[in-house]
Design a protein around this motif. Sequence first.
Motif, short mmCIF file in Angstrom:
data_model
loop_
_atom_site.label_atom_id
_atom_site.label_comp_id
_atom_site.label_asym_id
_atom_site.label_seq_id
_atom_site.Cartn_x
_atom_site.Cartn_y
_atom_site.Cartn_z
N GLU A 265 0.83 -1.20 0.00
CA GLU A 265 0.00 0.00 0.00
C GLU A 265 0.87 1.26 0.00
O GLU A 265 0.56 2.24 -0.68
N ALA A 266 1.97 1.21 0.73
CA ALA A 266 2.90 2.36 0.74
C ALA A 266 3.46 2.58 -0.66
O ALA A 266 3.62 3.72 -1.12
N GLU A 267 3.76 1.49 -1.36
CA GLU A 267 4.28 1.61 -2.74
C GLU A 267 3.24 2.24 -3.66
O GLU A 267 3.56 3.09 -4.49
N THR A 268 1.98 1.81 -3.49
CA THR A 268 0.91 2.40 -4.29
C THR A 268 0.79 3.89 -4.01
O THR A 268 0.70 4.71 -4.93
N LEU A 269 0.81 4.24 -2.72
CA LEU A 269 0.71 5.66 -2.35
C LEU A 269 1.87 6.44 -2.96
O LEU A 269 1.68 7.54 -3.48
N ALA A 270 3.08 5.86 -2.90
CA ALA A 270 4.26 6.53 -3.46
C ALA A 270 4.08 6.74 -4.96
O ALA A 270 4.38 7.82 -5.49
N SER A 271 3.54 5.73 -5.65
CA SER A 271 3.38 5.86 -7.10
C SER A 271 2.32 6.89 -7.44
O SER A 271 2.27 7.41 -8.54
N ARG A 272 1.46 7.22 -6.47
CA ARG A 272 0.45 8.26 -6.69
C ARG A 272 0.87 9.61 -6.14
O ARG A 272 0.04 10.50 -5.96
N GLY A 273 2.11 9.74 -5.79
CA GLY A 273 2.62 11.07 -5.43
C GLY A 273 2.91 11.29 -3.95
O GLY A 273 3.35 12.37 -3.57
N ALA A 274 2.67 10.26 -3.13
CA ALA A 274 2.97 10.47 -1.70
C ALA A 274 4.47 10.53 -1.50
O ALA A 274 5.23 9.74 -2.07
N ARG A 275 4.93 11.49 -0.72
CA ARG A 275 6.34 11.60 -0.35
C ARG A 275 6.53 11.38 1.14
O ARG A 275 7.64 11.17 1.61
N GLU A 276 5.43 11.49 1.86
CA GLU A 276 5.47 11.25 3.31
C GLU A 276 4.39 10.23 3.65
O GLU A 276 3.28 10.31 3.13
N ILE A 277 4.73 9.27 4.49
CA ILE A 277 3.76 8.28 4.94
C ILE A 277 3.63 8.41 6.45
O ILE A 277 4.63 8.44 7.17
N ILE A 278 2.39 8.52 6.90
CA ILE A 278 2.14 8.56 8.34
C ILE A 278 1.48 7.24 8.73
O ILE A 278 0.34 6.96 8.34
N LEU A 279 2.23 6.41 9.43
CA LEU A 279 1.72 5.10 9.83
C LEU A 279 0.78 5.30 11.02
O LEU A 279 1.15 5.92 12.02
N LEU A 280 -0.44 4.79 10.87
CA LEU A 280 -1.46 5.05 11.88
C LEU A 280 -1.85 3.81 12.65
O LEU A 280 -1.89 2.71 12.10
N GLY A 281 -2.16 4.02 13.90
CA GLY A 281 -2.74 2.96 14.73
C GLY A 281 -3.19 3.58 16.03
O GLY A 281 -2.59 4.56 16.48
N GLN A 282 -4.22 3.01 16.65
CA GLN A 282 -4.64 3.53 17.95
C GLN A 282 -3.50 3.39 18.95
O GLN A 282 -3.33 4.19 19.83
N ASN A 283 -2.75 2.30 18.77
CA ASN A 283 -1.60 2.05 19.65
C ASN A 283 -0.50 1.54 18.71
O ASN A 283 -0.10 0.39 18.74
#
Length: 448
Positions: A183-201
């Motif tokens: 999913e991070a690779e897909t986001l990168a291919s769509r222009g994401a340069r920053e990824i914020i990994l989310l979780g309640q914990n």
Amino acid sequence: MKKLFVKTYGCQMNAYDSARMADLLAPLGFVGTDTPESADMVILNTCHIREKAVEKVYSELGRLTQMKRAKPEMLVAVAGCVAQAEGEEMVRRAPVVDLLVGPQSYHRLPEMIARHARDHGHQLQSDFPALEKFDHLPEAVSDSGVSAFLTVQEGCDKFCTFCVVPYTRGPEHSRAPERIIAEAETLASRGAREIILLGQNVNAYRGSDAHGKDWNLERLIAGVAAIPEISRIRYTTSHPRDMDDDLIAAHGECEKLMPFLHLPVQSGSDTILAAMNRQHTAEDYLRLIERLRAARPDIGFSSDFIVGFPGESDADFEATLALVREVKFAQCFSFKYSPRPGTPAAAARKVISDAVKTTRLLTLQALLLGQQDEANLTAIGKTLAVLFEKLGREPGQLVGRTPYLQPVHVIGPKSLIGKIQNVKLEALTANSLHGAHTEGVLAESATA
Ligand code: 5AD
Ligand code: SF4
């Protein structure tokens, strides 16, 4: 073509879920719209964390009831933690609601819509069906921008006595690492340069890959850091008890991991921390901050605080102020304690009056705001790497963020969006820094 309006309340995980719901409904012919008036379907993606958040949902449902009188075919769905916590009670209180869908059941939305069309009854889907959600939700496809959220973990097993999350989001569940990296690779291919990994914990992340190998959050961060287009990585929200040695070390070793951490402490009093079931003391927290600063000396911190927890004395509150003075936070969120039905603290007898809560909140916020201004003011005159995310409100203006998450406004060409440039920071207004970019100088390498 049908129009979908999604209103998101609460945390970033809800924002991520709202985008996934829109992706999920796109094949049914739904396209996004900006107003409920123009929508064929409205989804309120709700938050149950404090009472105020719940009240907001009911008043929005009041407005939708009016709207639906003129437009009876409009479908109203309530998603998220209020749907989970209130269940059928919500439909009784607000009959305008056609569909209720809890946070673990979004993948059932298309089926629920079809059933609703067939029999016009209310649909309730709010149990925890063993977290099959991520197996059924589409990968992120909507244009998620330069800075993209990616949910890696859901739920919480900590059971802080004030918090509804373990009840509304269910037990901790980590997604498979391969799916996250894909999913991070897909986001990168769509222009994401920053990824914020989310979780309640999020720092309790424990994924296992197809070879049966366990991944902790540090390993996952290293996996995302190996994607060349991704220049910046962040993660939120973390619990102090789950900051392991690997993760602390990563702050000193992984260049793409940004030097800013949201690490809620809630209170500085050991008595209150124990009553909250936080499973750490104020000293534990301070030592953790020390170790993180040793790994990454320029790291900035933010936290959440609750004032007026049952039994909080003046001395307990003073201990919170003392902790704040010692840490020096860059940015914080603070709340009055709000009793949530079904949580252990809601049954406590030593309640604090609203007047005392208000006074303490104002005192704490004045201190925190002073620290935030100080953090921002020390940036003035410095040159920092800014990742440009979008156009600003003024003509020719761009908005980006420093590594420390401070918003920065500069005048510059649109072509800088998605790029990292050095910016000389010159002024501070409200919470935004202003500066001039240095054309052509890439501040952080975009490759691994
Ligand atoms: N009352 C007040 N604040 C709360 N939070 C969570 N539950 C409550 C509550 N019952 C705050 C905590 C948490 C943040 C997301 O919301 O500070 O970290
Ligand atoms: Fe709630 Fe966070 Fe405590 Fe979990 S760790 S119960 S999400 S406050």
